[in-house]
Design an enzyme around this catalytic site. Structure first.
Site, PDB file in Angstrom:
ATOM      1  N   TYR A  49       0.867  -1.184   0.000  1.00  0.00           N
ATOM      2  CA  TYR A  49       0.000   0.000   0.000  1.00  0.00           C
ATOM      3  C   TYR A  49       0.900   1.228   0.000  1.00  0.00           C
ATOM      4  CZ  TYR A  49      -3.804   3.023   1.755  1.00  0.00           C
ATOM      5  OH  TYR A  49      -4.750   3.994   1.925  1.00  0.00           O
ATOM      6  N   TYR A  67     -11.745  -4.688   7.699  1.00  0.00           N
ATOM      7  CA  TYR A  67     -10.394  -4.328   8.162  1.00  0.00           C
ATOM      8  C   TYR A  67     -10.437  -3.153   9.121  1.00  0.00           C
ATOM      9  CZ  TYR A  67      -5.918  -2.016   8.261  1.00  0.00           C
ATOM     10  OH  TYR A  67      -4.792  -1.385   8.714  1.00  0.00           O
ATOM     11  N   HIS A  94      -8.144   9.569  12.133  1.00  0.00           N
ATOM     12  CA  HIS A  94      -7.824   8.643  13.222  1.00  0.00           C
ATOM     13  C   HIS A  94      -8.496   9.134  14.492  1.00  0.00           C
ATOM     14  CE1 HIS A  94      -4.460   7.761  10.440  1.00  0.00           C
ATOM     15  NE2 HIS A  94      -4.621   6.534  10.892  1.00  0.00           N
ATOM     16  N   ASP A  98      -7.350  14.584   9.264  1.00  0.00           N
ATOM     17  CA  ASP A  98      -7.038  13.326   9.920  1.00  0.00           C
ATOM     18  C   ASP A  98      -8.295  12.626  10.439  1.00  0.00           C
ATOM     19  OD1 ASP A  98      -5.823  11.292  11.341  1.00  0.00           O
ATOM     20  OD2 ASP A  98      -5.151  12.587  12.975  1.00  0.00           O
ATOM     21  N   LYS A 117      -9.788  17.389  16.986  1.00  0.00           N
ATOM     22  CA  LYS A 117      -9.154  16.667  15.872  1.00  0.00           C
ATOM     23  C   LYS A 117      -9.075  17.628  14.689  1.00  0.00           C
ATOM     24  CE  LYS A 117      -8.631  12.864  14.843  1.00  0.00           C
ATOM     25  NZ  LYS A 117      -7.200  12.538  14.939  1.00  0.00           N
TER      26      LYS A 117
HETATM   27  C1  B12 Z   1      -5.862   2.294  13.785  1.00  0.00           C
HETATM   28  C2  B12 Z   1      -5.191   3.002  12.644  1.00  0.00           C
HETATM   29  C3  B12 Z   1      -5.989   3.391  11.572  1.00  0.00           C
HETATM   30  C4  B12 Z   1      -7.481   3.181  11.561  1.00  0.00           C
HETATM   31  C5  B12 Z   1      -8.128   4.343  12.324  1.00  0.00           C
HETATM   32  C6  B12 Z   1      -9.424   4.010  13.020  1.00  0.00           C
HETATM   33  C7  B12 Z   1      -9.906   5.150  13.852  1.00  0.00           C
HETATM   34  N1  B12 Z   1     -11.165   5.510  13.726  1.00  0.00           N
HETATM   35  O1  B12 Z   1      -9.163   5.720  14.627  1.00  0.00           O
HETATM   36  C8  B12 Z   1      -7.743   3.177  10.044  1.00  0.00           C
HETATM   37  C9  B12 Z   1      -7.611   1.787   9.525  1.00  0.00           C
HETATM   38  C10 B12 Z   1      -9.088   3.735   9.636  1.00  0.00           C
HETATM   39  C11 B12 Z   1      -6.579   4.008   9.539  1.00  0.00           C
HETATM   40  C12 B12 Z   1      -6.581   4.660   8.329  1.00  0.00           C
HETATM   41  C13 B12 Z   1      -5.513   5.387   7.835  1.00  0.00           C
HETATM   42  N2  B12 Z   1      -4.284   5.457   8.397  1.00  0.00           N
HETATM   43 CO1  B12 Z   1      -3.836   4.715  10.121  1.00  0.00          CO
HETATM   44  N3  B12 Z   1      -3.205   3.908  11.692  1.00  0.00           N
HETATM   45  C14 B12 Z   1      -3.801   3.265  12.647  1.00  0.00           C
HETATM   46  C15 B12 Z   1      -2.767   2.739  13.663  1.00  0.00           C
HETATM   47  C16 B12 Z   1      -2.510   1.306  13.325  1.00  0.00           C
HETATM   48  C17 B12 Z   1      -3.166   2.818  15.129  1.00  0.00           C
HETATM   49  C18 B12 Z   1      -3.686   4.148  15.614  1.00  0.00           C
HETATM   50  C19 B12 Z   1      -4.571   3.944  16.827  1.00  0.00           C
HETATM   51  O2  B12 Z   1      -5.773   4.047  16.730  1.00  0.00           O
HETATM   52  N4  B12 Z   1      -4.017   3.571  17.976  1.00  0.00           N
HETATM   53  C20 B12 Z   1      -4.765   3.361  19.197  1.00  0.00           C
HETATM   54  C21 B12 Z   1      -4.985   4.704  19.902  1.00  0.00           C
HETATM   55  C22 B12 Z   1      -5.710   4.532  21.205  1.00  0.00           C
HETATM   56  O3  B12 Z   1      -3.718   5.216  20.105  1.00  0.00           O
HETATM   57  P1  B12 Z   1      -3.272   6.709  19.773  1.00  0.00           P
HETATM   58  O4  B12 Z   1      -4.208   7.376  18.869  1.00  0.00           O
HETATM   59  O5  B12 Z   1      -1.851   6.725  19.457  1.00  0.00           O
HETATM   60  O6  B12 Z   1      -3.509   7.398  21.193  1.00  0.00           O
HETATM   61  C23 B12 Z   1      -2.695   7.130  22.312  1.00  0.00           C
HETATM   62  C24 B12 Z   1      -1.592   8.158  22.462  1.00  0.00           C
HETATM   63  O7  B12 Z   1      -1.009   8.566  21.244  1.00  0.00           O
HETATM   64  C25 B12 Z   1      -2.235   9.251  23.229  1.00  0.00           C
HETATM   65  N5  B12 Z   1      -3.077  10.257  22.543  1.00  0.00           N
HETATM   66  C26 B12 Z   1      -3.500  10.321  21.274  1.00  0.00           C
HETATM   67  N6  B12 Z   1      -4.280  11.403  21.092  1.00  0.00           N
HETATM   68  C27 B12 Z   1      -4.343  12.041  22.258  1.00  0.00           C
HETATM   69  C28 B12 Z   1      -5.012  13.212  22.627  1.00  0.00           C
HETATM   70  C29 B12 Z   1      -4.919  13.655  23.939  1.00  0.00           C
HETATM   71  C30 B12 Z   1      -5.647  14.861  24.343  1.00  0.00           C
HETATM   72  C31 B12 Z   1      -4.129  12.936  24.866  1.00  0.00           C
HETATM   73  C32 B12 Z   1      -4.033  13.391  26.237  1.00  0.00           C
HETATM   74  C33 B12 Z   1      -3.473  11.773  24.490  1.00  0.00           C
HETATM   75  C34 B12 Z   1      -3.586  11.329  23.193  1.00  0.00           C
HETATM   76  O8  B12 Z   1      -3.082   8.559  24.099  1.00  0.00           O
HETATM   77  C35 B12 Z   1      -3.571   7.357  23.513  1.00  0.00           C
HETATM   78  C36 B12 Z   1      -3.508   6.303  24.558  1.00  0.00           C
HETATM   79  O9  B12 Z   1      -2.424   5.472  24.456  1.00  0.00           O
HETATM   80  C37 B12 Z   1      -1.548   3.655  13.348  1.00  0.00           C
HETATM   81  C38 B12 Z   1      -0.202   3.028  13.590  1.00  0.00           C
HETATM   82  C39 B12 Z   1       0.031   2.694  15.043  1.00  0.00           C
HETATM   83  N7  B12 Z   1       0.166   1.444  15.358  1.00  0.00           N
HETATM   84  O10 B12 Z   1       0.017   3.597  15.868  1.00  0.00           O
HETATM   85  C40 B12 Z   1      -1.754   3.986  11.857  1.00  0.00           C
HETATM   86  C41 B12 Z   1      -1.297   5.316  11.302  1.00  0.00           C
HETATM   87  C42 B12 Z   1      -1.612   6.397  12.296  1.00  0.00           C
HETATM   88  N8  B12 Z   1      -2.120   5.478  10.092  1.00  0.00           N
HETATM   89  C43 B12 Z   1      -1.518   6.070   9.120  1.00  0.00           C
HETATM   90  C44 B12 Z   1      -2.091   6.356   7.841  1.00  0.00           C
HETATM   91  C45 B12 Z   1      -1.149   6.921   6.795  1.00  0.00           C
HETATM   92  C46 B12 Z   1      -3.440   6.110   7.559  1.00  0.00           C
HETATM   93  C47 B12 Z   1      -4.173   6.530   6.272  1.00  0.00           C
HETATM   94  C48 B12 Z   1      -4.025   8.015   6.044  1.00  0.00           C
HETATM   95  C49 B12 Z   1      -3.703   5.724   5.066  1.00  0.00           C
HETATM   96  C50 B12 Z   1      -4.179   6.263   3.737  1.00  0.00           C
HETATM   97  N9  B12 Z   1      -3.289   6.815   2.955  1.00  0.00           N
HETATM   98  O11 B12 Z   1      -5.317   6.167   3.425  1.00  0.00           O
HETATM   99  C51 B12 Z   1      -5.627   6.110   6.539  1.00  0.00           C
HETATM  100  C52 B12 Z   1      -6.606   7.259   6.496  1.00  0.00           C
HETATM  101  C53 B12 Z   1      -7.212   7.686   7.780  1.00  0.00           C
HETATM  102  C54 B12 Z   1      -7.766   9.075   7.817  1.00  0.00           C
HETATM  103  N10 B12 Z   1      -9.019   9.316   7.431  1.00  0.00           N
HETATM  104  O12 B12 Z   1      -7.107   9.969   8.224  1.00  0.00           O
HETATM  105  C55 B12 Z   1      -0.089   6.398   9.488  1.00  0.00           C
HETATM  106  C56 B12 Z   1       0.170   7.884   9.760  1.00  0.00           C
HETATM  107  C57 B12 Z   1       1.532   8.286   9.224  1.00  0.00           C
HETATM  108  C58 B12 Z   1       2.169   9.478   9.856  1.00  0.00           C
HETATM  109  N11 B12 Z   1       1.605  10.147  10.808  1.00  0.00           N
HETATM  110  O13 B12 Z   1       3.265   9.802   9.454  1.00  0.00           O
HETATM  111  C59 B12 Z   1       0.146   5.431  10.711  1.00  0.00           C
HETATM  112  C60 B12 Z   1       1.164   5.914  11.720  1.00  0.00           C
HETATM  113  C61 B12 Z   1       0.573   4.073  10.118  1.00  0.00           C
HETATM  114  C62 B12 Z   1       1.823   4.155   9.268  1.00  0.00           C
HETATM  115  N12 B12 Z   1       2.973   3.946   9.829  1.00  0.00           N
HETATM  116  O14 B12 Z   1       1.744   4.415   8.094  1.00  0.00           O
HETATM  117  N13 B12 Z   1      -5.552   3.973  10.415  1.00  0.00           N
END
Ligand code: B12
Ligand code: GDP
Ligand code: MG
Lengths: 666, 327
Positions: free
Chosen positions: A17, A171, A543, A541, A537
């Protein structure tokens, strides 16, 4: 039978991808990947293209060419497939709200290449319903969205017969927290909603309807519990076969086959000890390959650095090599199905089928998938599942090696390089793209563009199939933003339910939680009113997982939470924070556009006289950027490493306290 | 330890609120929400300042109530569109329930009210209904006064079926009840007299078709069509927030009721009554019902308050002092 004469099955399609910066740069990448033995293309579009904005739209700032390739018009699409003959290529496009438009561009480029469009092969994801639930790149309300989906399906079935017009996605549901049962139930309920809509649209004569069912493919997930995942795929096959036969009367067995592609689970890939992700990815790949009767048609794998940022070409090559080793070196493809007849597997399959059928009945009771999405029901169910998962990780009940156990580690050489192990986006790409777009616009025949758009509008209003006028728009040089704007005007825009209004399964008994609650309450009293947190948000984005989990946790901790869902402008966020009188703004950004967005929000806050509001951010933030943000006045940066949600809440309370001249709580 | 409240000059703040300055509005609303002693005092001073410059009949205060999910927020958003086109400035107070366990709340109404970010003519503040008696927090009404000083139309959205509406109808000029098609609840409540009859009834989601039409006719019958206060005939309207139908008519009807109040010279009297009610509630909150008894009972207090032409907030302070002295 000797080794030499063993008949091996043909391997699945191997995809990566990818897409970034510009059509030209992505084209070079594709040609390199094809040279490495990749057998199909999987195009990642940038967020403006996915949400229907031109590269020079204010909402596109910082997003152009970042997570995918920007496609503004036919010139970009032509450059993307330069020297890639479309009649020889199988192209998968992850595109949804603007799927009819990108397919129209693809058809127009084929024409320019001298390829008969009816020979095209590939896939448009074209499943908007899951966008409301997880992926976030929806534009219009559900009803017109389903209509656009339906138009694309009807068009390709008649005109591009080998095209997979829609990839019903489970997915993304798993990535938003769905359990296997939920994946089954919601994906199949979506298939029903779409197929019923195609049938009811009257665009396909009843005797041809089986062909429509036969063209439906799926895009599924495979998580780390790979035995259960194997069973899930067998369950999918059985349920789909039954549905095709009983609900849609499909006689031909081939047209009832469950065809699916896979991207394995990324949600469980970790920032800590990222090398462990390689094992996870390989094990997950087994889930979708081991059972021959439930084997994937196409596979794409994430890279080891998934949770760090975007992968570099070498990271993607590694992921591709995993597939090649499994397909070419192991003996997997020499055997028939390994699980047929296993009572253990069969029992699990039956359990999943029963659970999924019960949930599908609940959706049907509400009038179907569209209604269950509009009411917020499905999204809430997903948020509940994800909340449960987060709690189990936090409590240690769900073990994640390197995250909540076995955390000690030697220094990783993988992230030691100057690029910290991730792809750095080309900052010049956005400017170049905008300049090229503006030159393209200036060089068009405006009258032809205007009349093509008028025809598009007429079809949107009148109900004629949207594809022919879209293809005419593509030829005329219409831009992505213009195509979308016409439909926005006709259909309106939508904001999906956030699903965070779930009943909280009281966390009484957790001492850590009680302590956090006491801190929140006490600080609220000291400051005269309950603590308020705005979770924002910004940008395109989608996510939302992190924001949702912080919101749910925040309410549980006693905060009053303001959360308006995804895709807000910096100005909307700044104004909401001021109007709502919040004590703290928490941004969540995973798209990589955090630097630009934070800068813009800080500027907006100053402009409206709210520059003193403290700001924190969470998401995928590389260390270097985190330092820069902190130096620029951001109070704290959280990343996926921060899995202890109680600790996050305690930090938030202390940030508010310090900001208001109160001493920190222990 | 309590953090000293920021010192706000009530005169300057009131002037800025009246000019519609957003930062000042936000600060004033924060102040009214603030339960620290000095803040309460400052709040009284602010309200006194606001009252001083006004005749008391400014703006139109509308209560929007009905069961959750009926489309109150969506209708509000649609009405905002109409009002803005008519050149009216709009303030909204949106009240959401809070969690009884943690006190935390999700303030979700904004999501459906998303308006153009740059429009200075709209201001939305969400409030958690913090589990107080009678449904609405005591802060809501004084906040509506601040909003009225800055906006032409002020809308209070509250969730409610049954008892809760009474609360909002006891502080608004015009109460509008939004009914959910197919839900018999509203009809039942009306028949049983639990639902205090609102001034305007609207069945939302008319795009749903037959089920909406049925609810419309049931409500019409249940109502008997006459509102309890005065000669206002309660209209039962039909609209769809998402399709954008019936919104202009709803805006017209709400305006008509407001105008009728002004013309029959009942607006001021009504608002004075609400103020007295609120004051009573505040005193009850602080001193309990025996405090009220000491002042001669509810009726006496209300009469006394309605008769005087003093600033309400001076009255409040005066009564508080009297009670504090006797405690
Ligand atoms: C799940 C996921 C998705 C899901 C999202 C579902 C959803 N509704 O959230 C789906 C499959 C839809 C998706 C799609 C895409 N994704 Co995505 N996704 C991920 C993934 C695997 C996990 C993110 C996640 O949800 N983690 C779980 C949550 C709970 O964790 P978190 O958000 O990090 O939050 C934690 C902390 O960061 C913090 N935190 C976060 N926000 C906040 C806010 C506050 C106030 C506080 C206090 C704390 C806090 O606290 C949380 C607790 O631990 C990441 C990679 C990874 N493993 O991290 C890629 C990732 C974020 N995705 C990515 C990409 C590129 C995409 C797409 C844009 C791909 C595309 N070209 O189409 C698409 C489009 C999405 C869009 N519309 O923007 C990239 C971003 C690249 C970058 N930033 O440089 C990543 C990093 C993967 C990669 N390496 O390529 N994705
Ligand atoms: N079909 C339809 N749905 C509506 C209409 N108005 C609101 N809704 C939907 O009803 C749900 C609840 O709306 P909301 O405004 O939040 O209701 P509230 O809880 O009363 O404020 C949302 O999913 C809206 O999209 C309408 O006129 N027609
Ligand atoms: Mg609401």
């Amino acid at each position: 039978m000797s080794q030499d004469t063993v008949k091996r099955d043909r391997p699945w399609l191997m995809r990566t991808y990818s897409g970034h910066s510009s059509a030209k740069a992505s084209n070079e990448l594709y040609r390199m990947n094809l040279g490495k033995g990749q057998t199909g293309l999987s195009v990642a579009f940038d967020l403006p293209t996915q949400t229907g904005y031109d590269s020079d739209h204010p909402l596109a700032r910082g997003e152009v060419g970042k997570v995918g390739v920007p496609i503004d018009h036919i010139g970009d699409m032509e450059a993307l497939f330069d020297a890639i003959p479309l009649d020889k290529m199988n192209t998968s496009m992850t595109i949804n709200a603007t799927a009819p438009w990108l397919l129209a561009l693809y058809v127009a480029v084929a024409e320019r290449q001298g390829v008969d469009p009816s020979a095209l092969e590939g896939t448009t994801q074209n499943d908007v319903l899951k966008e409301y639930l997880s992926r976030g790149t929806y534009i219009f309300p559900p009803t017109p969205s389903v209509r656009l989906t339906t138009d694309l399906i009807a068009y390709t079935v008649e005109n591009i017969p080998r095209w997979n017009p829609t990839n019903i996605c489970s997915y993304h549901l798993q990535e938003a927290g769905a359990t296997p049962t939920q994946e089954l139930a919601y994906a199949l309920s979506t298939a029903i909603a779409i197929l019923d809509a195609v049938r009811d649209s009257g665009q396909i004569p009843p005797e041809r309807f089986a062909a429509v069912v036969g063209r439906i493919s799926f895009f599924v997930n495979a998580g780390i519990r790979f035995v259960e995942e194997t069973c899930k795929l067998r369950a999918f096959g059985a349920m789909w076969e039954k549905m095709a036969k009983e609900r849609y009367g499909v006689e031909d067995e081939k047209q009832r086959r469950f065809r699916y592609g896979v991207q394995v689970n990324s949600l469980g890939l970790t920032e800590s000890q990222p090398e462990n992700n390689v094992q996870r990815i390989v094990l997950e790949m087994l889930a979708v390959t081991l059972s021959k009767n439930a084997r994937a048609r196409a596979i794409q794998l994430p890279a080891w650095n998934e949770a760090l940022g975007l992968p570099r070409p070498w990271d993607q090559q590694w992921a591709l090599r995993m597939q090649q080793v499994l397909a070419l070196e192991t003996d997997l493809l020499e055997y028939g199905d390994l699980f047929d007849g296993s009572p253990v597997i069969e029992a699990k399959v039956q359990e999943l089928v029963a659970g999924a059928e019960a949930e599908m009945a609940r959706v049907a009771e509400q009038g179907g998938m569209v209604q269950a999405i509009e009411s917020g029901y499905v999204k809430r169910e997903l948020v509940v599942s994800h909340t449960r998962r987060m709690r189990d990780i936090e409590s240690g009940e769900l073990k994640i090696v390197g995250v909540n156990c076995y955390r000690e580690t030697a220094e990783s050489p993988l992230t030691a390089g100057a690029d910290a192990g991730i792809m750095k986006a080309d900052v010049q790409a956005e400017r170049d793209q905008i300049a090229a777009l503006q030159a393209f616009r200036a060089g068009r025949d405006q009258a032809v563009v205007a009349s093509a758009l008028e025809q598009l509008r007429a079809a949107a209003v009148g109900g004629a199939n949207i594809m022919p006028p879209s293809i005419a728009c593509a030829r005329a040089g219409v831009t992505t933003g213009e195509w979308s704007e016409v439909l926005r005007e006709v259909f309106g825009e939508y904001r999906a339910p956030t699903g965070i209004d779930i009943a909280l399964a009281g966390q009484a008994g957790s001492a850590a939680m009680d302590q956090v609650r006491a801190g929140v309450r006490r600080t609220g009293e000291e400051l005269g009113r309950p603590l308020r947190l705005l979770i924002g948000k910004p940008g395109l984005d989608g996510h939302s997982n992190g924001a949702e989990q912080i919101a749910v946790k925040g309410r549980d901790a006693g905060f009053e939470i303001v959360y308006e869902g995804i895709r807000l402008t910096p100005s909307q966020i700044a104004r909401a924070a001021q109007e709502e009188g919040v004590h703290l703004i928490g941004l969540s950004v995973l798209s990589g556009s955090h630097l630009e967005l934070v800068e813009d929000i800080q500027a907006e806050l100053k402009k409206i006289g709210a520059g003193d509001l403290p700001l924190i951010i969470g998401g995928i933030i590389p260390d270097d950027d985190a330092r820069q943000l902190l130096a620029g006045g951001v109070q704290a940066v959280f990343t996926p490493k921060d899995v202890d949600m109680n600790a996050i809440m305690a930090r938030l309370v202390n940030i508010i306290r310090l900001h208001n001249g109160l001493e920190e709580l222990a | 330890m309590t953090q000293p409240a920021p010192n706000l000059d009530p005169v300057a703040l009131a002037a800025a609120v009246r000019r519609g300055e957003r930062a000042a509005l936000a600060r004033a609303l924060n102040l009214l929400d603030d339960r620290r002693g000095e803040s309460r005092l400052q709040a009284s001073l602010l309200l006194k300042q606001l009252q001083a410059g006004q005749a008391g009949d400014e703006g139109h205060l509308i209560g929007m109530t009905g069961p959750p999910g009926a489309g109150k927020s969506s209708l509000t958003a649609a009405l905002i569109g109409v009002w803005r086109r008519r050149g009216l400035r709009v303030g909204v107070l949106a009240v959401d329930p809070s969690s009884p366990v943690s006190g935390g709340a999700l303030l979700g109404d904004r999501l459906r009210m998303k308006t153009s970010a740059e429009d200075d003519g709209v201001f939305i503040r969400s409030l958690a209904c913090r589990g107080e008696f009678g449904g609405l927090s005591a802060e809501v009404w004084p906040m509506s006064l601040v909003m009225l000083a800055a906006f032409d139309v002020v809308m209070i959205e509250t969730v409610g079926v049954g008892q809760r509406e009474i609360d909002v109808s006891r502080m608004c000029d015009t109460t509008c009840f939004v009914a959910q098609p197919g839900s018999g609840d509203s009809v039942q409540f009306l028949k049983a007299g639990i639902l205090e009859v609102p001034h305007v009834l609207v069945v939302n989601k008319e795009d749903m078709g037959a089920v909406a039409r049925r609810t419309l006719s049931e409500l019409g019958t249940a109502l008997g069509r006459v509102h309890t206060d005065g000669d206002w005939e309660v209209p039962v309207l039909s609209a769809s927030a998402t399709a954008g139908t019936g919104i202009e008519a709803l805006a017209d009807t709400l305006a008509m009721h407001g105008k009728a109040l002004v013309e029959s010279k009942r607006l001021l009297e009504r608002r004075r009554g609400y103020r007295a009610q609120w004051l009573l509630k505040r005193l009850q909150e602080e001193f309990g019902s025996h405090g009220i008894d000491q002042l001669g009972g509810e009726q006496a207090v209300l009469q006394q308050l309605a008769a005087q032409d003093l600033s309400l907030f001076e009255q409040h302070q005066a009564l508080r002092q009297r009670l504090l002295a006797t405690h």
